[in-house]
Write a protein that holds these residues in place. Sequence first.
Motif, PDB file in Angstrom:
ATOM      1  N   LEU A   1       0.833  -1.205   0.000  1.00 29.25           N
ATOM      2  CA  LEU A   1       0.000   0.000   0.000  1.00 29.25           C
ATOM      3  C   LEU A   1       0.864   1.250   0.000  1.00 29.25           C
ATOM      4  O   LEU A   1       0.586   2.207  -0.736  1.00 29.25           O
ATOM      5  CB  LEU A   1      -0.936   0.000   1.217  1.00 29.25           C
ATOM      6  N   LYS A   2       1.916   1.243   0.797  1.00 27.96           N
ATOM      7  CA  LYS A   2       2.821   2.399   0.859  1.00 27.96           C
ATOM      8  C   LYS A   2       3.453   2.663  -0.511  1.00 27.96           C
ATOM      9  O   LYS A   2       3.507   3.804  -0.969  1.00 27.96           O
ATOM     10  CB  LYS A   2       3.909   2.145   1.903  1.00 27.96           C
ATOM     11  N   GLU A   3       3.917   1.612  -1.180  1.00 25.83           N
ATOM     12  CA  GLU A   3       4.535   1.781  -2.497  1.00 25.83           C
ATOM     13  C   GLU A   3       3.523   2.270  -3.534  1.00 25.83           C
ATOM     14  O   GLU A   3       3.831   3.144  -4.346  1.00 25.83           O
ATOM     15  CB  GLU A   3       5.182   0.464  -2.942  1.00 25.83           C
ATOM     16  N   LEU A   4       2.315   1.723  -3.503  1.00 21.59           N
ATOM     17  CA  LEU A   4       1.282   2.172  -4.446  1.00 21.59           C
ATOM     18  C   LEU A   4       0.894   3.626  -4.184  1.00 21.59           C
ATOM     19  O   LEU A   4       0.646   4.384  -5.124  1.00 21.59           O
ATOM     20  CB  LEU A   4       0.054   1.264  -4.366  1.00 21.59           C
ATOM     21  N   LEU A   5       0.871   4.023  -2.917  1.00 25.46           N
ATOM     22  CA  LEU A   5       0.610   5.422  -2.558  1.00 25.46           C
ATOM     23  C   LEU A   5       1.721   6.333  -3.072  1.00 25.46           C
ATOM     24  O   LEU A   5       1.456   7.357  -3.706  1.00 25.46           O
ATOM     25  CB  LEU A   5       0.507   5.568  -1.041  1.00 25.46           C
ATOM     26  N   GLU A   6       2.972   5.964  -2.785  1.00 22.64           N
ATOM     27  CA  GLU A   6       4.124   6.773  -3.195  1.00 22.64           C
ATOM     28  C   GLU A   6       4.207   6.929  -4.709  1.00 22.64           C
ATOM     29  O   GLU A   6       4.620   7.972  -5.205  1.00 22.64           O
ATOM     30  CB  GLU A   6       5.420   6.163  -2.660  1.00 22.64           C
ATOM     31  N   ASP A   7       3.817   5.887  -5.433  1.00 24.30           N
ATOM     32  CA  ASP A   7       3.891   5.919  -6.893  1.00 24.30           C
ATOM     33  C   ASP A   7       2.642   6.502  -7.546  1.00 24.30           C
ATOM     34  O   ASP A   7       2.554   6.586  -8.765  1.00 24.30           O
ATOM     35  CB  ASP A   7       4.169   4.511  -7.438  1.00 24.30           C
ATOM     36  N   GLY A   8       1.660   6.890  -6.736  1.00 27.97           N
ATOM     37  CA  GLY A   8       0.483   7.582  -7.257  1.00 27.97           C
ATOM     38  C   GLY A   8      -0.585   6.706  -7.870  1.00 27.97           C
ATOM     39  O   GLY A   8      -1.412   7.186  -8.643  1.00 27.97           O
ATOM     40  N   PHE A   9      -0.627   5.416  -7.521  1.00 25.25           N
ATOM     41  CA  PHE A   9      -1.645   4.518  -8.064  1.00 25.25           C
ATOM     42  C   PHE A   9      -2.911   4.498  -7.205  1.00 25.25           C
ATOM     43  O   PHE A   9      -3.982   4.160  -7.696  1.00 25.25           O
ATOM     44  CB  PHE A   9      -1.096   3.088  -8.198  1.00 25.25           C
ATOM     45  N   ILE A  10      -2.755   4.830  -5.918  1.00 25.82           N
ATOM     46  CA  ILE A  10      -3.897   4.874  -5.013  1.00 25.82           C
ATOM     47  C   ILE A  10      -3.767   6.104  -4.112  1.00 25.82           C
ATOM     48  O   ILE A  10      -2.699   6.723  -4.025  1.00 25.82           O
ATOM     49  CB  ILE A  10      -4.018   3.606  -4.136  1.00 25.82           C
ATOM     50  N   THR A  11      -4.881   6.452  -3.469  1.00 27.02           N
ATOM     51  CA  THR A  11      -4.879   7.500  -2.453  1.00 27.02           C
ATOM     52  C   THR A  11      -5.329   6.890  -1.137  1.00 27.02           C
ATOM     53  O   THR A  11      -5.972   5.831  -1.112  1.00 27.02           O
ATOM     54  CB  THR A  11      -5.820   8.669  -2.811  1.00 27.02           C
ATOM     55  N   LYS A  12      -5.017   7.582  -0.066  1.00 29.56           N
ATOM     56  CA  LYS A  12      -5.398   7.146   1.277  1.00 29.56           C
ATOM     57  C   LYS A  12      -6.133   8.305   1.931  1.00 29.56           C
ATOM     58  O   LYS A  12      -5.625   9.419   1.977  1.00 29.56           O
ATOM     59  CB  LYS A  12      -4.142   6.798   2.074  1.00 29.56           C
ATOM     60  N   GLU A  13      -7.336   8.021   2.416  1.00 30.90           N
ATOM     61  CA  GLU A  13      -8.115   9.056   3.089  1.00 30.90           C
ATOM     62  C   GLU A  13      -8.377   8.609   4.520  1.00 30.90           C
ATOM     63  O   GLU A  13      -8.881   7.508   4.759  1.00 30.90           O
ATOM     64  CB  GLU A  13      -9.434   9.297   2.361  1.00 30.90           C
ATOM     65  N   ILE A  14      -8.004   9.467   5.463  1.00 30.47           N
ATOM     66  CA  ILE A  14      -8.214   9.184   6.877  1.00 30.47           C
ATOM     67  C   ILE A  14      -9.357  10.053   7.374  1.00 30.47           C
ATOM     68  O   ILE A  14      -9.322  11.277   7.235  1.00 30.47           O
ATOM     69  CB  ILE A  14      -6.933   9.449   7.694  1.00 30.47           C
ATOM     70  N   PHE A  15     -10.362   9.409   7.937  1.00 32.75           N
ATOM     71  CA  PHE A  15     -11.534  10.113   8.447  1.00 32.75           C
ATOM     72  C   PHE A  15     -11.367  10.345   9.950  1.00 32.75           C
ATOM     73  O   PHE A  15     -11.043   9.413  10.689  1.00 32.75           O
ATOM     74  CB  PHE A  15     -12.803   9.308   8.185  1.00 32.75           C
ATOM     75  N   PRO A  16     -11.576  11.571  10.396  1.00 39.35           N
ATOM     76  CA  PRO A  16     -11.380  11.896  11.822  1.00 39.35           C
ATOM     77  C   PRO A  16     -12.544  11.396  12.684  1.00 39.35           C
ATOM     78  O   PRO A  16     -13.408  12.161  13.103  1.00 39.35           O
ATOM     79  CB  PRO A  16     -11.284  13.417  11.823  1.00 39.35           C
ATOM     80  N   GLU A  17     -12.575  10.111  12.873  1.00 37.30           N
ATOM     81  CA  GLU A  17     -13.611   9.477  13.682  1.00 37.30           C
ATOM     82  C   GLU A  17     -12.926   8.731  14.826  1.00 37.30           C
ATOM     83  O   GLU A  17     -11.716   8.591  14.840  1.00 37.30           O
ATOM     84  CB  GLU A  17     -14.404   8.470  12.837  1.00 37.30           C
ATOM     85  N   VAL A  18     -13.716   8.236  15.754  1.00 32.55           N
ATOM     86  CA  VAL A  18     -13.179   7.406  16.824  1.00 32.55           C
ATOM     87  C   VAL A  18     -13.848   6.048  16.723  1.00 32.55           C
ATOM     88  O   VAL A  18     -15.057   5.948  16.885  1.00 32.55           O
ATOM     89  CB  VAL A  18     -13.434   8.042  18.209  1.00 32.55           C
ATOM     90  N   PRO A  19     -13.099   4.989  16.393  1.00 32.66           N
ATOM     91  CA  PRO A  19     -11.695   4.990  15.990  1.00 32.66           C
ATOM     92  C   PRO A  19     -11.549   5.539  14.563  1.00 32.66           C
ATOM     93  O   PRO A  19     -12.514   5.539  13.797  1.00 32.66           O
ATOM     94  CB  PRO A  19     -11.309   3.515  16.046  1.00 32.66           C
TER      95      PRO A  19
END
Length: 115
Positions: free
Chosen positions: A60-78
């Motif tokens: 996932l980290k490599e795909l993110l760094e290479d621009g194939f995917i995005t990661k969205e973090i939602f400010p929820e608990v958890p």
Amino acid sequence: MPDFVSDKHLFHNPVEFALSKIGGTYKMPILWRVKDKAWRYSELSNSIPHISDRMLSKNLKELLEDGFITKEIFPEVPPRTEYNITERGRKAIEIITVLRNYGLNLMKDFGIEEK
């Protein structure tokens, strides 16, 4: 085509370069899953047989760094994290589809049944 260097690695042709970005055991299955909808980490982990947390995180980290995917973090608990495909990832899906179809046909040629 002359050799070229990217990320301190020597490549001899563009196919080798492309496979370094989307090849391997897990990158194509990850991209295949996120092509239609957002996936959470746990969903990806549960849907890909035999993948360890370490390997999923690394890919996932490599795909993110290479621009194939995005990661969205939602400010929820958890906190909730979702992975989505990018335009670059969608272009890779075209290639993955061709490879998948070729693989299925090759399996038939070798007498291997699809499960």
